[in-house]
Design a protein around this motif. Sequence first.
Motif, PDB file in Angstrom:
ATOM      1  N   ILE A 102     -70.901 -89.460  11.920  1.00  0.00           N
ATOM      2  CA  ILE A 102     -71.943 -89.709  10.922  1.00  0.00           C
ATOM      3  C   ILE A 102     -73.193 -88.956  11.394  1.00  0.00           C
ATOM      4  O   ILE A 102     -73.793 -89.314  12.405  1.00  0.00           O
ATOM      5  CB  ILE A 102     -72.249 -91.217  10.763  1.00  0.00           C
ATOM      6  CG1 ILE A 102     -70.961 -92.052  10.699  1.00  0.00           C
ATOM      7  CG2 ILE A 102     -73.127 -91.439   9.537  1.00  0.00           C
ATOM      8  CD1 ILE A 102     -70.060 -91.749   9.537  1.00  0.00           C
ATOM      9  N   GLU A 103     -73.552 -87.919  10.655  1.00  0.00           N
ATOM     10  CA  GLU A 103     -74.665 -87.065  11.071  1.00  0.00           C
ATOM     11  C   GLU A 103     -76.019 -87.731  10.792  1.00  0.00           C
ATOM     12  O   GLU A 103     -76.107 -88.689  10.021  1.00  0.00           O
ATOM     13  CB  GLU A 103     -74.581 -85.723  10.347  1.00  0.00           C
ATOM     14  CG  GLU A 103     -73.305 -84.934  10.622  1.00  0.00           C
ATOM     15  CD  GLU A 103     -73.318 -84.211  11.965  1.00  0.00           C
ATOM     16  OE1 GLU A 103     -74.257 -84.419  12.766  1.00  0.00           O
ATOM     17  OE2 GLU A 103     -72.370 -83.439  12.220  1.00  0.00           O
ATOM     18  N   PRO A 104     -77.095 -87.216  11.418  1.00  0.00           N
ATOM     19  CA  PRO A 104     -78.412 -87.852  11.288  1.00  0.00           C
ATOM     20  C   PRO A 104     -78.862 -88.087   9.851  1.00  0.00           C
ATOM     21  O   PRO A 104     -78.635 -87.260   8.970  1.00  0.00           O
ATOM     22  CB  PRO A 104     -79.342 -86.852  11.989  1.00  0.00           C
ATOM     23  CG  PRO A 104     -78.479 -86.200  13.006  1.00  0.00           C
ATOM     24  CD  PRO A 104     -77.129 -86.078  12.355  1.00  0.00           C
ATOM     25  N   TYR A 105     -79.434 -89.267   9.655  1.00  0.00           N
ATOM     26  CA  TYR A 105     -80.110 -89.675   8.421  1.00  0.00           C
ATOM     27  C   TYR A 105     -79.160 -89.897   7.239  1.00  0.00           C
ATOM     28  O   TYR A 105     -79.603 -89.967   6.094  1.00  0.00           O
ATOM     29  CB  TYR A 105     -81.225 -88.684   8.057  1.00  0.00           C
ATOM     30  CG  TYR A 105     -82.212 -88.541   9.175  1.00  0.00           C
ATOM     31  CD1 TYR A 105     -83.098 -89.572   9.477  1.00  0.00           C
ATOM     32  CD2 TYR A 105     -82.218 -87.406   9.972  1.00  0.00           C
ATOM     33  CE1 TYR A 105     -83.978 -89.470  10.547  1.00  0.00           C
ATOM     34  CE2 TYR A 105     -83.094 -87.289  11.049  1.00  0.00           C
ATOM     35  CZ  TYR A 105     -83.969 -88.325  11.330  1.00  0.00           C
ATOM     36  OH  TYR A 105     -84.835 -88.219  12.398  1.00  0.00           O
ATOM     37  N   ALA A 106     -77.891 -90.029   7.500  1.00  0.00           N
ATOM     38  CA  ALA A 106     -76.982 -90.486   6.448  1.00  0.00           C
ATOM     39  C   ALA A 106     -77.196 -91.984   6.229  1.00  0.00           C
ATOM     40  O   ALA A 106     -77.591 -92.718   7.142  1.00  0.00           O
ATOM     41  CB  ALA A 106     -75.531 -90.217   6.833  1.00  0.00           C
ATOM     42  N   VAL A 107     -76.918 -92.448   5.004  1.00  0.00           N
ATOM     43  CA  VAL A 107     -77.026 -93.864   4.659  1.00  0.00           C
ATOM     44  C   VAL A 107     -75.681 -94.334   4.116  1.00  0.00           C
ATOM     45  O   VAL A 107     -75.142 -93.741   3.171  1.00  0.00           O
ATOM     46  CB  VAL A 107     -78.119 -94.104   3.597  1.00  0.00           C
ATOM     47  CG1 VAL A 107     -78.134 -95.565   3.174  1.00  0.00           C
ATOM     48  CG2 VAL A 107     -79.488 -93.692   4.125  1.00  0.00           C
ATOM     49  N   ILE A 108     -75.143 -95.387   4.722  1.00  0.00           N
ATOM     50  CA  ILE A 108     -73.880 -95.962   4.259  1.00  0.00           C
ATOM     51  C   ILE A 108     -74.145 -97.437   3.986  1.00  0.00           C
ATOM     52  O   ILE A 108     -74.527 -98.198   4.883  1.00  0.00           O
ATOM     53  CB  ILE A 108     -72.753 -95.786   5.291  1.00  0.00           C
ATOM     54  CG1 ILE A 108     -72.631 -94.310   5.673  1.00  0.00           C
ATOM     55  CG2 ILE A 108     -71.435 -96.293   4.719  1.00  0.00           C
ATOM     56  CD1 ILE A 108     -71.634 -94.043   6.774  1.00  0.00           C
ATOM     57  N   THR A 109     -73.944 -97.837   2.745  1.00  0.00           N
ATOM     58  CA  THR A 109     -74.374 -99.166   2.322  1.00  0.00           C
ATOM     59  C   THR A 109     -73.324 -99.782   1.396  1.00  0.00           C
ATOM     60  O   THR A 109     -72.267 -99.212   1.161  1.00  0.00           O
ATOM     61  CB  THR A 109     -75.759 -99.070   1.641  1.00  0.00           C
ATOM     62  OG1 THR A 109     -76.227-100.392   1.358  1.00  0.00           O
ATOM     63  CG2 THR A 109     -75.700 -98.264   0.365  1.00  0.00           C
ATOM     64  N   GLY A 110     -73.636-100.975   0.870  1.00  0.00           N
ATOM     65  CA  GLY A 110     -72.726-101.657  -0.047  1.00  0.00           C
ATOM     66  C   GLY A 110     -71.470-102.154   0.641  1.00  0.00           C
ATOM     67  O   GLY A 110     -71.352-102.148   1.867  1.00  0.00           O
ATOM     68  N   HIS A 111     -70.517-102.592  -0.172  1.00  0.00           N
ATOM     69  CA  HIS A 111     -69.211-103.039   0.333  1.00  0.00           C
ATOM     70  C   HIS A 111     -68.314-101.807   0.417  1.00  0.00           C
ATOM     71  O   HIS A 111     -67.502-101.527  -0.470  1.00  0.00           O
ATOM     72  CB  HIS A 111     -68.626-104.102  -0.586  1.00  0.00           C
ATOM     73  CG  HIS A 111     -69.422-105.371  -0.601  1.00  0.00           C
ATOM     74  ND1 HIS A 111     -69.206-106.402   0.291  1.00  0.00           N
ATOM     75  CD2 HIS A 111     -70.465-105.765  -1.375  1.00  0.00           C
ATOM     76  CE1 HIS A 111     -70.067-107.375   0.069  1.00  0.00           C
ATOM     77  NE2 HIS A 111     -70.841-107.018  -0.936  1.00  0.00           N
ATOM     78  N   THR A 112     -68.492-101.074   1.505  1.00  0.00           N
ATOM     79  CA  THR A 112     -67.865 -99.763   1.667  1.00  0.00           C
ATOM     80  C   THR A 112     -66.881 -99.786   2.822  1.00  0.00           C
ATOM     81  O   THR A 112     -67.216-100.238   3.919  1.00  0.00           O
ATOM     82  CB  THR A 112     -68.944 -98.691   1.915  1.00  0.00           C
ATOM     83  OG1 THR A 112     -69.787 -98.607   0.765  1.00  0.00           O
ATOM     84  CG2 THR A 112     -68.323 -97.332   2.175  1.00  0.00           C
ATOM     85  N   GLU A 113     -65.659 -99.291   2.556  1.00  0.00           N
ATOM     86  CA  GLU A 113     -64.632 -99.180   3.595  1.00  0.00           C
ATOM     87  C   GLU A 113     -64.283 -97.709   3.775  1.00  0.00           C
ATOM     88  O   GLU A 113     -63.927 -97.025   2.816  1.00  0.00           O
ATOM     89  CB  GLU A 113     -63.376 -99.954   3.184  1.00  0.00           C
ATOM     90  CG  GLU A 113     -63.615-101.438   2.970  1.00  0.00           C
ATOM     91  CD  GLU A 113     -62.388-102.159   2.416  1.00  0.00           C
ATOM     92  OE1 GLU A 113     -61.291-101.548   2.429  1.00  0.00           O
ATOM     93  OE2 GLU A 113     -62.533-103.309   1.967  1.00  0.00           O
ATOM     94  N   ILE A 114     -64.399 -97.220   5.007  1.00  0.00           N
ATOM     95  CA  ILE A 114     -64.158 -95.826   5.322  1.00  0.00           C
ATOM     96  C   ILE A 114     -63.094 -95.747   6.406  1.00  0.00           C
ATOM     97  O   ILE A 114     -63.168 -96.458   7.419  1.00  0.00           O
ATOM     98  CB  ILE A 114     -65.456 -95.145   5.800  1.00  0.00           C
ATOM     99  CG1 ILE A 114     -66.508 -95.195   4.679  1.00  0.00           C
ATOM    100  CG2 ILE A 114     -65.201 -93.704   6.230  1.00  0.00           C
ATOM    101  CD1 ILE A 114     -67.875 -94.682   5.087  1.00  0.00           C
ATOM    102  N   GLY A 115     -62.094 -94.890   6.210  1.00  0.00           N
ATOM    103  CA  GLY A 115     -60.985 -94.780   7.147  1.00  0.00           C
ATOM    104  C   GLY A 115     -61.315 -93.987   8.399  1.00  0.00           C
ATOM    105  O   GLY A 115     -62.469 -93.907   8.822  1.00  0.00           O
ATOM    106  N   ASP A 116     -60.305 -93.344   8.968  1.00  0.00           N
ATOM    107  CA  ASP A 116     -60.436 -92.643  10.244  1.00  0.00           C
ATOM    108  C   ASP A 116     -60.740 -91.156  10.043  1.00  0.00           C
ATOM    109  O   ASP A 116     -60.385 -90.554   9.021  1.00  0.00           O
ATOM    110  CB  ASP A 116     -59.129 -92.763  11.034  1.00  0.00           C
ATOM    111  CG  ASP A 116     -58.741 -94.207  11.331  1.00  0.00           C
ATOM    112  OD1 ASP A 116     -59.654 -95.066  11.397  1.00  0.00           O
ATOM    113  OD2 ASP A 116     -57.537 -94.467  11.499  1.00  0.00           O
ATOM    114  N   ASN A 117     -61.360 -90.567  11.067  1.00  0.00           N
ATOM    115  CA  ASN A 117     -61.537 -89.107  11.160  1.00  0.00           C
ATOM    116  C   ASN A 117     -62.338 -88.515  10.008  1.00  0.00           C
ATOM    117  O   ASN A 117     -62.100 -87.372   9.600  1.00  0.00           O
ATOM    118  CB  ASN A 117     -60.172 -88.404  11.246  1.00  0.00           C
ATOM    119  CG  ASN A 117     -59.344 -88.908  12.406  1.00  0.00           C
ATOM    120  OD1 ASN A 117     -59.793 -88.887  13.554  1.00  0.00           O
ATOM    121  ND2 ASN A 117     -58.148 -89.394  12.106  1.00  0.00           N
TER     122      ASN A 117
END
Length: 252
Positions: free
Chosen positions: A32-47
Amino acid sequence: MKTIKGKIGKNCKIGEGVIIDENVVIGDNCIIEPYAVITGHTEIGDNNHIFSHAVVGSIPQDLKYKGEKTKLIIGNNNKIREFTLINPGTEGGGGVTKIGDNNLLMGYVHIAHDVIIGNNCILANAATLAGHVILEDYVVIGGMTPIHQFVKIGEHAMIGGASAVAQDIPPYCLAEGNRAKLRGLNLTGLRRRFSDRKIIDEIKKAYKELFESGKPLKEVAKKLLDSENQYVKHLAEFVLNSKRGIPYDRKV
């Protein structure tokens, strides 16, 4: 300074200024590079690799959305480039935006609510998917191209840059223009995927019957359902199930 409240997997690299909210789940080996925003009911896998200033999981840009719990699900091995915006689903649209595996979303791409993206798709810079769009596998969308809500694009289809897509684009086809129309088959994509030339020849024959013969489209598609070629059969099923119509030049 980072703000990390969600669940993070093993061996992840999180840059400065990243915000990961409490209802986020991220798999292993993600960057996850600088200043990214990940919010909400979020599911993210591998790699997965999420680049600077991407906003992933922020609320839908839909006036009907009233804060209900909806999801964004992202698979494995995706690249999400700078300033990309991805929204979760809405209650009226099924509640989920879903992105599969091995996709490349270039800079400034927008994925709206209730969108479904398959695997191995490429969306070039500033491609814009409105709500409820469906992309099957191996779709390529050119830069600066908007896709109208509820449009479906079939596998191995390619959309030229700076087009505007308002109707369904069948599998294996090439479309471009404003409004976009079919221009033939995506032969480059087909040759990359299929080593058996016979498969491509049968798809070519089916395309000509459907879109160049002047015969009634759905009548031809119904006959092609009997094909032993699974790809021809899928093409016919796509045409028969289209809800927004197919944008091709009808020959009289």
